[in-house]
Design an enzyme around this catalytic site. Structure first.
Site, mmCIF file in Angstrom:
data_model
loop_
_atom_site.group_PDB
_atom_site.id
_atom_site.type_symbol
_atom_site.label_atom_id
_atom_site.label_comp_id
_atom_site.label_asym_id
_atom_site.label_seq_id
_atom_site.Cartn_x
_atom_site.Cartn_y
_atom_site.Cartn_z
ATOM 1 N N SER A 220 0.800 -1.225 0.000
ATOM 2 C CA SER A 220 0.000 0.000 0.000
ATOM 3 C C SER A 220 0.835 1.280 0.000
ATOM 4 O O SER A 220 0.519 2.213 -0.742
ATOM 5 C CB SER A 220 -0.980 -0.007 1.172
ATOM 6 O OG SER A 220 -1.926 -1.041 0.983
ATOM 7 N N THR B 228 -6.175 -3.463 7.274
ATOM 8 C CA THR B 228 -6.105 -4.798 6.684
ATOM 9 C C THR B 228 -6.108 -5.859 7.784
ATOM 10 O O THR B 228 -6.326 -5.540 8.963
ATOM 11 C CB THR B 228 -4.909 -4.886 5.701
ATOM 12 O OG1 THR B 228 -4.990 -6.126 5.019
ATOM 13 C CG2 THR B 228 -3.568 -4.753 6.397
ATOM 14 N N LYS C 173 -10.219 -5.617 10.092
ATOM 15 C CA LYS C 173 -11.305 -5.020 9.284
ATOM 16 C C LYS C 173 -12.670 -5.032 9.996
ATOM 17 O O LYS C 173 -13.444 -4.093 9.848
ATOM 18 C CB LYS C 173 -11.430 -5.734 7.940
ATOM 19 C CG LYS C 173 -10.285 -5.433 6.986
ATOM 20 C CD LYS C 173 -10.542 -6.061 5.630
ATOM 21 C CE LYS C 173 -9.349 -5.840 4.718
ATOM 22 N NZ LYS C 173 -9.579 -6.363 3.360
ATOM 23 N N ALA D 265 -13.333 -11.729 3.277
ATOM 24 C CA ALA D 265 -12.957 -11.372 1.904
ATOM 25 C C ALA D 265 -14.118 -11.616 0.945
ATOM 26 O O ALA D 265 -14.386 -10.810 0.052
ATOM 27 C CB ALA D 265 -11.734 -12.177 1.484
ATOM 28 N N TYR E 209 -2.224 -12.545 -4.782
ATOM 29 C CA TYR E 209 -1.300 -12.287 -5.876
ATOM 30 C C TYR E 209 0.093 -12.711 -5.437
ATOM 31 O O TYR E 209 0.410 -12.708 -4.248
ATOM 32 C CB TYR E 209 -1.309 -10.798 -6.272
ATOM 33 C CG TYR E 209 -0.926 -9.905 -5.123
ATOM 34 C CD1 TYR E 209 -1.885 -9.405 -4.267
ATOM 35 C CD2 TYR E 209 0.412 -9.609 -4.876
ATOM 36 C CE1 TYR E 209 -1.525 -8.618 -3.184
ATOM 37 C CE2 TYR E 209 0.776 -8.819 -3.794
ATOM 38 C CZ TYR E 209 -0.207 -8.335 -2.962
ATOM 39 O OH TYR E 209 0.148 -7.569 -1.886
ATOM 40 N N GLY F 20 -4.887 -11.266 -7.846
ATOM 41 C CA GLY F 20 -5.545 -10.167 -7.145
ATOM 42 C C GLY F 20 -4.781 -8.853 -7.115
ATOM 43 O O GLY F 20 -5.185 -7.940 -6.387
HETATM 44 P P1 ATR Z 1 -10.890 -13.659 5.290
HETATM 45 O O1 ATR Z 1 -11.348 -12.521 6.163
HETATM 46 O O2 ATR Z 1 -9.588 -13.420 4.584
HETATM 47 O O3 ATR Z 1 -11.958 -14.113 4.342
HETATM 48 P P2 ATR Z 1 -11.487 -15.826 7.099
HETATM 49 O O4 ATR Z 1 -12.664 -15.112 7.623
HETATM 50 O O5 ATR Z 1 -10.577 -16.541 8.052
HETATM 51 O O6 ATR Z 1 -10.525 -14.844 6.289
HETATM 52 O O7 ATR Z 1 -11.998 -16.848 5.981
HETATM 53 C C1 ATR Z 1 -11.140 -17.715 5.330
HETATM 54 C C2 ATR Z 1 -11.944 -18.482 4.264
HETATM 55 O O8 ATR Z 1 -11.051 -19.351 3.548
HETATM 56 C C3 ATR Z 1 -13.036 -19.364 4.843
HETATM 57 O O9 ATR Z 1 -14.088 -19.424 3.911
HETATM 58 C C4 ATR Z 1 -12.318 -20.728 4.946
HETATM 59 O O10 ATR Z 1 -13.198 -21.830 4.940
HETATM 60 P P3 ATR Z 1 -13.908 -22.312 6.321
HETATM 61 O O11 ATR Z 1 -14.956 -21.302 6.643
HETATM 62 O O12 ATR Z 1 -14.479 -23.646 6.007
HETATM 63 O O13 ATR Z 1 -12.794 -22.347 7.353
HETATM 64 C C5 ATR Z 1 -11.516 -20.702 3.680
HETATM 65 N N1 ATR Z 1 -10.335 -21.564 3.684
HETATM 66 C C6 ATR Z 1 -9.210 -21.410 4.415
HETATM 67 N N2 ATR Z 1 -8.312 -22.374 4.106
HETATM 68 C C7 ATR Z 1 -8.889 -23.148 3.147
HETATM 69 C C8 ATR Z 1 -8.451 -24.308 2.405
HETATM 70 N N3 ATR Z 1 -7.246 -24.837 2.589
HETATM 71 N N4 ATR Z 1 -9.318 -24.833 1.501
HETATM 72 C C9 ATR Z 1 -10.542 -24.294 1.306
HETATM 73 N N5 ATR Z 1 -10.996 -23.205 1.982
HETATM 74 C C10 ATR Z 1 -10.192 -22.638 2.880
#
Ligand code: ATR
Length: 285
Positions: free
Chosen positions: A26, A71, A75, A140, A226, A248
């Site tokens: 950023s 970030t 958030k 996200a 990215y 991204g």
């Molecule tokens: P962010 O705010 O970046 O979205 P988060 O709230 O921790 O971070 O969400 C991470 C997302 O990535 C979730 O949808 C998670 O799935 P779960 O809700 O089942 O935990 C998903 N995720 C993380 N690691 C993953 C993996 N190895 N394969 C598939 N989905 C994954």
């Protein structure tokens, strides 16, 4: 936090707060925007310890700071902290931008519009009547749903490892679009024009368990992450015949451009900044 008080007071001060923050792009992006638009400002990266976010924002405000990007992992906390929010931020439940305006802390979420601008403006994708698969149901994913729906896709399917989270997320936006929640296995037999990876899987070098044959003939795959090299999802897309494969970086620059616009009233051009960052990433590889 003493660095906050070492401001060069001739320039308006901005920063990104997160943890970790050392590798944030950023500061570089906003300095390229400032140069391009002839704006005088300073933008730094501030690492904030868990539990210290509210204090850090207060310190920045007290020192005369004009705006912040927020970030991971702050958030959602930032969403609760601000006194006023844009409509898209209200929906997203998370913010990535704060504007200090007198006594008001105004919160916005520019992630979704950054993604949509990258898809539609930088890459000329048409989303109207298209089928979209959004992988992931965390912050996200939540942040991009409303801006995607503005483009009137035929439907958005949200797939997640934890299926209930996908279903809840789909339900919470069902008043403004055609959404459904799904497991990965239940995607079998369906086809999508656009798949967006909003999971944290790429960060772990992992790939969500996608079935074969779910891409239409002209499909695009977009990974919100990215890196100098293709992510596992981008590799999967190449192996499965996706016509367009994007990472991204354009979304990152796009969300920054919308934050810059909110703060400065000038919208920077993003393509040249994306190209500069891309070449810098390749040099560092
Ligand atoms: P962010 O705010 O970046 O979205 P988060 O709230 O921790 O971070 O969400 C991470 C997302 O990535 C979730 O949808 C998670 O799935 P779960 O809700 O089942 O935990 C998903 N995720 C993380 N690691 C993953 C993996 N190895 N394969 C598939 N989905 C994954």
């Amino acid at each position: 936090m003493s660095d906050i008080f070492d401001f060069d007071r001739r320039k308006d001060q901005y920063a990104v707060m997160g943890n970790p923050i050392a590798h944030s792009k950023s500061p570089r992006i906003h300095s390229l925007f400032a140069e391009q638009t002839g704006q005088s400002l300073e933008y730094t990266a501030i690492q904030v310890d868990p539990g210290g976010f509210q204090q850090a924002v207060g310190n920045f405000d007290a020192a005369g700071g004009k705006g912040l990007n927020i970030t991971v992992p702050f958030k959602q906390e930032a969403w609760h902290l601000v006194s006023d929010r844009s409509e898209r931020a209200e929906r997203a439940g998370a913010i990535n931008t704060i504007k200090f305006d007198g006594n008001t802390l105004y919160g916005d979420n520019t992630d979704g519009v950054g993604l949509v601008n990258d898809l539609c403006d930088n890459n000329q994708l048409e989303l109207k009547d298209k089928t979209i698969l959004l992988m992931g149901a965390g912050g996200a994913a939540r942040g991009v749903i409303a801006p995607l729906l503005v483009k009137q896709p035929a439907a958005i399917t949200i797939a997640n490892r934890t299926v209930d989270k996908a279903k809840e997320l789909a339900q919470s936006f069902s008043d403004i679009g055609n959404l459904s929640g799904s497991s990965y296995a239940a995607l079998n037999g369906k086809e999508f024009d656009l798949i967006i990876n909003a999971t944290a899987a790429s960060l772990q070098g992992d790939l969500p368990p996608l079935p074969e044959n779910i891409l239409t003939a002209n499909a695009c795959c977009y990974d919100m992450m990215y890196a100098a090299a293709a992510t596992p999802f981008m590799q999967w897309a190449a192996d499965h015949g996706a016509v367009k494969i994007l990472d991204g970086l354009g979304m990152l620059v796009g969300q920054a451009a919308e934050s810059f616009y909110l703060w400065r009233g000038v919208r920077p051009e993003t393509q040249s900044v994306i190209a500069t960052l891309r070449s810098e990433m390749l040099v560092k590889k």
